[in-house]
Design a protein around this motif. Sequence first.
Motif, PDB file in Angstrom:
ATOM      1  N   ILE A   1      24.459  24.561  39.723  1.00  0.00           N
ATOM      2  CA  ILE A   1      25.659  24.261  38.935  1.00  0.00           C
ATOM      3  C   ILE A   1      26.486  23.182  39.630  1.00  0.00           C
ATOM      4  N   ASP A   2      26.827  22.144  38.894  1.00  0.00           N
ATOM      5  CA  ASP A   2      27.628  21.050  39.438  1.00  0.00           C
ATOM      6  C   ASP A   2      29.111  21.412  39.351  1.00  0.00           C
TER       7      ASP A   2
ATOM      8  N   LYS B   1      28.795  22.441  34.552  1.00  0.00           N
ATOM      9  CA  LYS B   1      27.478  22.230  33.961  1.00  0.00           C
ATOM     10  C   LYS B   1      26.391  22.233  35.023  1.00  0.00           C
ATOM     11  N   ALA B   2      25.182  22.581  34.583  1.00  0.00           N
ATOM     12  CA  ALA B   2      24.036  22.500  35.488  1.00  0.00           C
ATOM     13  C   ALA B   2      23.695  21.028  35.726  1.00  0.00           C
TER      14      ALA B   2
ATOM     15  N   LEU C   1      13.439  24.646  36.331  1.00  0.00           N
ATOM     16  CA  LEU C   1      13.298  26.096  36.411  1.00  0.00           C
ATOM     17  C   LEU C   1      12.250  26.597  35.420  1.00  0.00           C
ATOM     18  N   ARG C   2      12.203  25.971  34.253  1.00  0.00           N
ATOM     19  CA  ARG C   2      11.188  26.351  33.252  1.00  0.00           C
ATOM     20  C   ARG C   2       9.786  26.160  33.811  1.00  0.00           C
TER      21      ARG C   2
ATOM     22  N   ASN D   1      25.075  27.755  30.641  1.00  0.00           N
ATOM     23  CA  ASN D   1      24.074  26.701  30.771  1.00  0.00           C
ATOM     24  C   ASN D   1      22.676  27.140  30.313  1.00  0.00           C
ATOM     25  N   HIS D   2      22.595  28.360  29.754  1.00  0.00           N
ATOM     26  CA  HIS D   2      21.341  28.876  29.181  1.00  0.00           C
ATOM     27  C   HIS D   2      20.195  28.840  30.191  1.00  0.00           C
ATOM     28  N   LEU D   3      20.458  29.368  31.388  1.00  0.00           N
ATOM     29  CA  LEU D   3      19.469  29.330  32.467  1.00  0.00           C
ATOM     30  C   LEU D   3      18.807  30.678  32.729  1.00  0.00           C
TER      31      LEU D   3
END
Length: 282
Positions: free
Chosen positions: A24-25, A144-145, A153-154, A180-182
């Motif tokens: 995460i930034d 945000k990421a 990561l995917r 961030n849908h992580l």
Amino acid sequence: MNDIMNFKPQKQFLLCVDSDGCIIDGMTIKHLECFGPCLIEEWDFKEHDFEVIKYWNKINLYSMTRGINRFKGLLMALEFSIKEGYSKIDSTDIKNWIEKTKELSNNSLKLEIEATNSETLKKVLHWSENVNDRVENLPDEKKKAFLGVKDCLRVVSQYADIAVVSSANARAVEVEWSQNHLFDYVDVVMTQEFGSKADCLKIMLSKGYANNKVLMVGDAPGDIEAAKDCRVLYYPIIVDREVESWVNFKEDILDSFIHETYEKELMKECESQYIKDLMKRN
């Protein structure tokens, strides 16, 4: 995501990733807009705000203590203010709690306050809770990421289990990773409530992973030290070159990790470049 108590490895390999400043930034903005200003307000450093903020940012962002736990960083900042003559704070209660607690968190701090009724620790808790409130109220665009992290990561999730290992509080990680849908690619989340990062790595190793098949990824020297303490691999995300670091990870490091050649060929080189880059900012 799995509960850590019932978690069972699904793959041979494990990737452990830090959150702030790594995925995460938001690390820099949190210190500039939340941690530092709350410190100035709580201890009334307005006459010396420039000097105190400069020191706070140095130890938390631009030195070998980057990523230090908030309470340890606070103790350093308060002792700096005493040394420079900016205050006459007695930091003994903070130091004693940090030395004896197994969990540097607000919950642990509350228990210590119940036991001691320390006015100093009450101020520490008030500061920490104010920080959490400000962090949670930061606009989403400031948390945000980093570009490319989600896709990375995917890809990693096809070869390795993924664990978040962060010194942040659980609520912050939950909110930011959800926004961030992580979480689709994460198997386990461990935050400050589980102890230090080394403690978290040891918990994951107890699940049956081989040390040479566990890789810690983080942006702070403490991440490297935790990995070394647990005899696992590490890959540093370089400050202000985070996107580039993740591209390098996806294109070069991941393959060498999965084929078990990373330690022999690249790890020391990556650490050397990270330290060299960070020390430029000292």
